[in-house]
Design an enzyme around this catalytic site. Structure first.
Site, PDB file in Angstrom:
ATOM      1  N   ASP A   1       1.270  14.389  -1.778  1.00  0.00           N
ATOM      2  CA  ASP A   1       1.287  15.207  -2.991  1.00  0.00           C
ATOM      3  C   ASP A   1       2.195  14.588  -4.050  1.00  0.00           C
ATOM      4  OD1 ASP A   1      -0.327  17.046  -1.707  1.00  0.00           O
ATOM      5  OD2 ASP A   1       1.340  18.325  -1.096  1.00  0.00           O
ATOM      6  N   LYS A   2       1.882  14.874  -5.285  1.00  0.00           N
ATOM      7  CA  LYS A   2       2.655  14.352  -6.417  1.00  0.00           C
ATOM      8  C   LYS A   2       4.155  14.569  -6.228  1.00  0.00           C
ATOM      9  CE  LYS A   2       3.572  15.287 -11.319  1.00  0.00           C
ATOM     10  NZ  LYS A   2       3.210  16.114 -12.501  1.00  0.00           N
TER      11      LYS A   2
END
Length: 316
Positions: A145-146
């Protein structure tokens, strides 16, 4: 291999007997998505052992049969190469291991058209990229995830991509995350085996859904903190948001998680003071067999400064 085309032999497993041919082929060739295989079937790129073309993706597969898939060479990527700083942990002619910083998106998408890990690798690798999937691009076989930090591997060659994808498919990759969770678990270790899929009520979220993809997380509490705990999560599978959803299902969401958690009053002031505004999750260990050289590789990454500072503040 002929000019412009790679030939892949795919043997249908006995477990896939009776499945749709597109699904069975996706299981046999994990480097090709089911949608990609549907397109290849429709274009006449799949044939059986007699040479007859197989075009119907709904045709039933027979376990043990072998198909030939002709995959056209990748077309150029439309993503722009951009010079973005990367923390490279390991690199050879076949693959690259990166310690991704929090805030860096992996793939370009509508909300993040550039400034991603893909853009960075296009610049860094300068044309030496895996072309699996139809488009020349860095061979990223898994995502983070970012706002999660930590270790990722990307393939430079199709052979490396295929070998890594097979290991991810077989769940033989050693992936361990460190997470700071809200609350102090009464059961210090355990296994969460709960299927995940898009939430029926909110398509932007993942939820535990009967009939979803199997997801398994093994967790161990490493240290109790102030109304919190440092937990290691070992992934047996690697579904989207797996650690975040599974830990939240135990009543211990990740501190700082804006989607699956609710910040406790006791932690709110600490997060504001530290300016910590992401889920407290770090991909701390990555181990696999080199897809070409066949030697075992394992990498460890310390928690980044922001998460370490949060940990130190929460220490009892």
């Amino acid at each position: 291999m002929s000019s412009g085309v790679s030939i892949i032999e795919a043997r249908i497993s006995t477990e896939a007997d009776g499945w749709r041919i597109d699904r069975a082929l996706a299981e046999a060739v994990p480097t090709l998505s089911r949608e990609r295989l549907k397109a290849l079937l429709s274009s006449g790129a799949v044939s059986d052992s007699s040479g007859a073309l197989i075009r119907d993706p709904a045709r039933k597969a027979v376990g043990g049969t072998v198909f030939t898939v002709a995959v056209p060479d990748a077309t150029p990527s439309h993503n722009e190469a951009q010079q973005i700083a990367l923390n490279i942990v390991y690199e050879d002619e076949y693959l690259i291991v990166i310690d991704k910083q929090a805030g860096l998106v992996v793939h370009p998408a509508a909300g993040n058209p550039d400034g991603t890990l893909v853009n960075a690798l296009l610049h860094y690798c300068a044309g030496n990229l895996s072309g699996i999937g139809g488009v020349a691009r860095p061979g990223i076989v898994h995502r983070i995830d970012k706002d999660t930090s930590g270790l990722m591997v990307a393939a430079k060659t199709d052979r490396a991509h295929e070998g890594l994808a097979r290991q991810f498919h077989d769940h033989s990759i050693d992936r361990r995350y460190k997470a700071i969770v809200s609350g102090r678990p009464t059961r210090l270790e355990g296994t969460i085996d709960a299927p995940l899929a898009r939430s029926p009520s909110n398509r932007k979220k993942v939820a535990i859904v009967p009939g979803g993809k199997r997801a398994v997380t093994h967790y161990t509490t490493l240290k109790m903190l102030k109304d919190a705990a440092l937990v290691e999560c070992r992934l047996e599978t690697g579904r989207t948001h797996q650690v975040r959803v599974h830990m939240a299902s135990l009543g211990h969401p990740l501190i700082g998680d804006p989607v699956y958690g609710r910040t406790k009053q006791a932690h709110r002031a600490i997060l504001e003071t530290l300016n910590f505004h992401r889920q407290a999750l770090h991909a701390a260990r990555l181990g696999f067999i080199h897809p070409v050289k066949s030697n075992a590789l394992a990498f460890d990454s310390e928690m980044p400064a922001d998460m370490q500072e949060l940990y130190d503040t929460l220490c009892v």
